[in-house]
Design a protein around this motif. Sequence first.
Motif, short mmCIF file in Angstrom:
data_model
loop_
_atom_site.label_atom_id
_atom_site.label_comp_id
_atom_site.label_asym_id
_atom_site.label_seq_id
_atom_site.Cartn_x
_atom_site.Cartn_y
_atom_site.Cartn_z
N HIS A 180 0.71 -1.19 0.11
CA HIS A 180 0.14 0.08 -0.19
C HIS A 180 0.89 1.05 -0.04
CE1 HIS A 180 -3.32 -2.51 0.30
NE2 HIS A 180 -3.74 -2.62 1.69
N ILE A 181 2.06 1.26 0.84
CA ILE A 181 2.77 2.27 1.04
C ILE A 181 3.64 2.67 -0.50
CG2 ILE A 181 4.62 3.36 1.75
CD1 ILE A 181 2.70 3.43 3.81
N ILE A 199 0.24 9.47 5.50
CA ILE A 199 1.00 8.31 4.97
C ILE A 199 2.46 8.49 5.46
CG2 ILE A 199 2.09 7.68 2.74
CD1 ILE A 199 -0.71 6.63 2.80
N ALA A 200 2.93 9.76 5.58
CA ALA A 200 4.12 9.71 6.36
C ALA A 200 4.30 9.28 7.46
CB ALA A 200 4.70 11.29 6.26
N GLN A 201 3.43 9.41 8.46
CA GLN A 201 3.44 9.04 9.67
C GLN A 201 3.21 7.31 9.85
OE1 GLN A 201 3.30 10.79 13.10
NE2 GLN A 201 3.98 8.55 13.21
N GLN A 202 2.19 6.90 8.79
CA GLN A 202 2.23 5.34 8.87
C GLN A 202 3.48 4.77 8.35
OE1 GLN A 202 -0.93 5.11 6.07
NE2 GLN A 202 -2.36 5.11 7.56
N LEU A 217 12.09 5.22 0.58
CA LEU A 217 10.78 6.17 0.36
C LEU A 217 11.04 7.51 0.59
CD1 LEU A 217 8.54 4.01 2.74
CD2 LEU A 217 8.59 4.05 0.12
N VAL A 218 11.83 8.11 1.39
CA VAL A 218 12.04 9.33 1.60
C VAL A 218 12.92 10.17 0.67
CG1 VAL A 218 11.55 9.59 4.13
CG2 VAL A 218 14.14 9.22 3.12
N ARG A 219 13.74 9.26 -0.05
CA ARG A 219 14.32 10.01 -1.36
C ARG A 219 13.35 10.41 -2.55
NH1 ARG A 219 19.72 9.34 -1.60
NH2 ARG A 219 19.50 10.87 -3.01
N GLU A 247 9.67 16.71 12.61
CA GLU A 247 10.90 16.27 13.58
C GLU A 247 11.25 15.02 13.70
OE1 GLU A 247 11.82 17.61 18.25
OE2 GLU A 247 9.98 17.80 17.43
N SER A 248 10.22 14.21 14.10
CA SER A 248 10.34 12.46 14.44
C SER A 248 10.68 11.90 12.98
CB SER A 248 9.00 11.95 14.78
OG SER A 248 8.60 12.20 16.11
N LEU A 249 10.10 12.39 11.79
CA LEU A 249 10.53 11.71 10.45
C LEU A 249 12.05 11.80 10.22
CD1 LEU A 249 9.68 9.95 8.05
CD2 LEU A 249 8.68 12.07 7.10
N VAL A 250 12.45 13.19 10.15
CA VAL A 250 13.59 13.62 9.66
C VAL A 250 15.00 13.04 10.61
CG1 VAL A 250 15.32 15.52 9.70
CG2 VAL A 250 13.09 15.63 8.69
#
Length: 570
Positions: A180-181, A199-202, A217-219, A247-250
């Motif tokens: 799904h992602i 979607i970022a949080q998931q 993914l983040v690229r 903040e958390s994702l980075v």
Amino acid sequence: MPFFASTSGGSSTDRTKELFREITRLRKSGQVAEAYELGKRARAEFPSDGWILGAFAWCVIELVKRHANSSNGDDLNRYLSELADLPVQASDEVLFAQRERWLSLADETGREAERARQIGRQGDHDGAIAIFKRIADAGKLREADRMSFGWELCHATQRVIKAGQGSSLAGAPIGKARRHISDYFKLGLSGPDLLHSRIAQQALTLAKAGHIKILPLVRMWDLQSFRSEDDERFRTNDGKTLPALSESLVNFVAKDAAAHGTEADVEFALVHLERVSERFPDNQWLKMNHVKLLSRLGRVDEARSLAVEFVRAKSREFWAWDLLGDLVEDRATQLACFAKALTCSSDDIFTSKIRLKFAEAVAELYPGEARAEVDRVIEASREAGHNVPKRAEELTHRGWYLQTSPQPVTPSFYDKLSGPADEYLLAQLPKQLAVIDHVNFKRKLFHYIVDKGVDGVAPFNMLREPPKEGQVVCVQVDTVKGSDGPRTSLLSIEQSDARIPGYLGRTFHEEVRVNNGMGFTADGIFIPPPVIAAGRVNDCDVVEGIALISFDRRRQRWGLKAIKVRCGSD
């Protein structure tokens, strides 16, 4: 309401506004047929009015909805044709998007997409995804359908995460969530948007649980495309503050890049970490990962400098000393950092890596203690049901391990070896100029100022000679943020021949106005009553003296206050 923002053109009068309100009222009250008829008459009377166009267009859309599943296709086609003829402009974003969505019912693909939305609203997200995937595989996914498809993927992924609390998930659901992602990113959607943030949080939740790799993914992600809400921390009902999504994702991306990323991954993470760190300067984890990223890029001097700052803030955490130990060049200092780390925690599982580093560093001089540390790691791993670390197994084959017996390691052993770590940390603190602004001879204490908000009190015996007010000294201070504000510790002090720095104060030679025992110069220097009295200053006297920065609590601002004066002449 979107109608007021309509850009379809035309001027509006009181009459058209009244018609708009009545058409809207009828439609919202369920009298759609009556609203539609009134809208047709109003359109005939005011064909170029944007308000009337908007109100009527929403009526037609409502009728298309009502006939979407009707057996009478003629009525649906008639309303679709009428909706297609309405000159709604793309600048009227909400109305235009809804018009495009419902016009898609004119063909089979559009009707399939609408059926997917309907079953998705009923909770069958997997069924909705299957339909949207068939449309996408056929290359017929419309712009209006991409967002709907994305939300179905989001809902289905959330169901998987919720079922397993984000961690203990079975293989099949995890595989589904990963697909799904992946499918979401293939849609090419971007933010800032609520869906993109969800979607970022998931993705972050799954990555933290070890179920997906976040870096690929983040690229593909624009890490600057967050909503303003994603840059805000969240305060829970029990008073806890949770990190912002950005903040958390980075931070997690930086941690992953430092541990497993390519050089390109590291450089990518560093750019975003430095940007986020400016917004969240109090986040120590961002600083720690900043150190690791710089080290990976070979920028060791910068990394070491940041590591020193990090250890000063987290001097009771073993991983802070571990971080610094990996960056110092002197082997004795490195050993001391590892020893210092082991004085901060006795948790054998968490400290296993640093304990093995310490064993290697100390093996030449203390082979028995080194062997005891390796044995401790092995025993703790087995007791916890974990695999014995590969590095521990390797060390059991070293000569120093095989040729000696384990010697008990006591806290005093760590303390004996950790001294150079404290000395190294002290040596990294810069020397700064300060000024003594008050001396208490009775208590043998003096007060010094380093900068605005950085000051402290110290005993006479820290100086070789008795302190004097206005004396410039060279200091090393350690300022630590506490719950009641910053606290400054004086680590070293020595006399200096330097003049008072301009940011701390200056000498002056001015006329003084005296009122009620208080003195003021023309450029705002305050001379308190005790200084006026000690200098025997009268109104309009010309004096020379020393003024230092001082915070006026009543006015809540910084100014200059004289600490000594004497009468002079022009």
